[in-house]
Design a protein around this motif. Structure first.
Motif, short mmCIF file in Angstrom:
data_model
loop_
_atom_site.label_atom_id
_atom_site.label_comp_id
_atom_site.label_asym_id
_atom_site.label_seq_id
_atom_site.Cartn_x
_atom_site.Cartn_y
_atom_site.Cartn_z
N LEU A 54 0.82 -1.22 0.00
CA LEU A 54 0.00 0.00 0.00
C LEU A 54 0.85 1.26 0.00
O LEU A 54 0.35 2.34 -0.27
N ILE A 55 2.11 1.12 0.32
CA ILE A 55 2.97 2.30 0.36
C ILE A 55 3.86 2.32 -0.87
O ILE A 55 4.25 1.29 -1.40
N ASN A 56 4.16 3.51 -1.34
CA ASN A 56 4.91 3.75 -2.55
C ASN A 56 6.40 3.50 -2.32
O ASN A 56 6.97 3.98 -1.35
N GLN A 57 7.03 2.75 -3.23
CA GLN A 57 8.45 2.42 -3.08
C GLN A 57 9.33 3.66 -3.07
O GLN A 57 10.18 3.82 -2.20
N GLU A 58 9.13 4.56 -4.03
CA GLU A 58 9.99 5.74 -4.12
C GLU A 58 9.84 6.63 -2.90
O GLU A 58 10.83 7.13 -2.36
N LYS A 59 8.60 6.86 -2.46
CA LYS A 59 8.37 7.71 -1.29
C LYS A 59 8.98 7.09 -0.04
O LYS A 59 9.54 7.79 0.80
N THR A 60 8.87 5.78 0.09
CA THR A 60 9.43 5.08 1.25
C THR A 60 10.95 5.19 1.23
O THR A 60 11.58 5.49 2.25
N GLN A 61 11.55 4.95 0.06
CA GLN A 61 13.00 5.07 -0.06
C GLN A 61 13.46 6.49 0.26
O GLN A 61 14.45 6.69 0.98
N GLN A 62 12.74 7.47 -0.26
CA GLN A 62 13.09 8.88 -0.03
C GLN A 62 13.02 9.20 1.47
O GLN A 62 13.92 9.84 2.01
N GLN A 63 11.96 8.74 2.12
CA GLN A 63 11.78 9.00 3.55
C GLN A 63 12.92 8.37 4.36
O GLN A 63 13.49 9.00 5.25
N LEU A 64 13.27 7.11 4.03
CA LEU A 64 14.32 6.42 4.77
C LEU A 64 15.69 7.05 4.52
O LEU A 64 16.49 7.17 5.45
N VAL A 65 15.96 7.45 3.28
CA VAL A 65 17.24 8.10 2.98
C VAL A 65 17.33 9.45 3.69
O VAL A 65 18.37 9.78 4.27
N ASN A 66 16.24 10.22 3.66
CA ASN A 66 16.26 11.52 4.36
C ASN A 66 16.51 11.33 5.85
O ASN A 66 17.26 12.09 6.46
N LYS A 67 15.88 10.32 6.43
CA LYS A 67 16.09 10.04 7.85
C LYS A 67 17.55 9.65 8.11
O LYS A 67 18.16 10.11 9.08
N MET A 68 18.12 8.84 7.21
CA MET A 68 19.51 8.43 7.37
C MET A 68 20.45 9.63 7.22
O MET A 68 21.40 9.78 7.99
N ILE A 69 20.18 10.48 6.24
CA ILE A 69 21.02 11.67 6.05
C ILE A 69 21.00 12.52 7.32
O ILE A 69 22.04 12.97 7.80
N ASP A 70 19.81 12.73 7.87
CA ASP A 70 19.69 13.56 9.08
C ASP A 70 20.34 12.91 10.29
O ASP A 70 21.07 13.56 11.04
N ASN A 71 20.09 11.61 10.50
CA ASN A 71 20.51 10.95 11.72
C ASN A 71 21.94 10.42 11.70
O ASN A 71 22.59 10.37 12.75
N VAL A 72 22.43 10.02 10.54
CA VAL A 72 23.74 9.38 10.46
C VAL A 72 24.81 10.31 9.87
O VAL A 72 25.97 10.25 10.26
N PHE A 73 24.42 11.18 8.94
CA PHE A 73 25.38 12.02 8.23
C PHE A 73 25.21 13.50 8.54
O PHE A 73 25.62 14.35 7.75
N ASN A 74 24.59 13.83 9.66
CA ASN A 74 24.42 15.23 10.11
C ASN A 74 23.85 16.13 9.02
O ASN A 74 24.25 17.27 8.86
N GLY A 75 22.93 15.60 8.23
CA GLY A 75 22.26 16.40 7.21
C GLY A 75 23.02 16.57 5.92
O GLY A 75 22.59 17.30 5.03
N SER A 76 24.15 15.87 5.76
CA SER A 76 24.98 16.03 4.57
C SER A 76 24.72 14.91 3.57
O SER A 76 25.17 13.77 3.75
N ALA A 77 24.02 15.24 2.49
CA ALA A 77 23.78 14.26 1.42
C ALA A 77 25.10 13.87 0.75
O ALA A 77 25.29 12.72 0.35
N ALA A 78 26.04 14.82 0.66
CA ALA A 78 27.33 14.54 0.03
C ALA A 78 28.09 13.47 0.82
O ALA A 78 28.69 12.57 0.21
#
Length: 125
Positions: free
Chosen positions: A71-95
């Motif tokens: 029922l949940i969209n793959q791309e939206k789920t991936q985006q949400q999880l990556v954003n959470k990882m960027i914030d929590n693991v990489f201090n907000g740095s996508a690079a």
């Protein structure tokens, strides 16, 4: 339930990957695709029942064998999880995330070309 509230567990994500790839599936089809040697069929069944209660999957009970679909969209789920990882693991740095990912896994030439193409699009915005 809105997608922003959905936080699938690791096991749930494995099941979602099968459903996203194959579409509608029975529990047996998902279980066989996961090829879980350490988990029985009933474990997969119970997890999918919990996922149904959480609103992650839908279940068609019109036939003897229940059919599940994501029922949940793959791309939206991936985006949400990556954003959470960027914030929590990489201090907000996508690079930093990208450099870590490329440093850990060898990218194919095709993947490198896609990354270059994407970076060129970002530069030309």
């Amino acid at each position: 339930m809105g997608n922003s509230n959905i936080k699938p567990t690791e096991g749930e994500l494995e099941i979602l990957q099968v459903l996203w790839q194959k579409g509608n599936c029975t529990v047996r089809e998902v279980h066989e695709d996961l090829n879980k040697k350490d988990a029985g069929y009933t474990t997969t069944l119970k997890l999918m029942q919990i996922m149904h209660e959480k609103g992650l999957v839908d279940r068609d009970t019109s036939a003897k064998t229940h059919i599940y679909r994501a029922l949940i969209n793959q791309e939206k789920t991936q985006q949400q999880l990556v954003n959470k990882m960027i914030d929590n693991v990489f201090n907000g740095s996508a690079a930093r995330l990208v450099m870590q990912a490329l440093g850990n896994k060898t990218a194919s030439q095709e993947e490198i070309d896609l990354i270059k193409e994407y970076l060129e699009k970002l530069e030309n915005k």
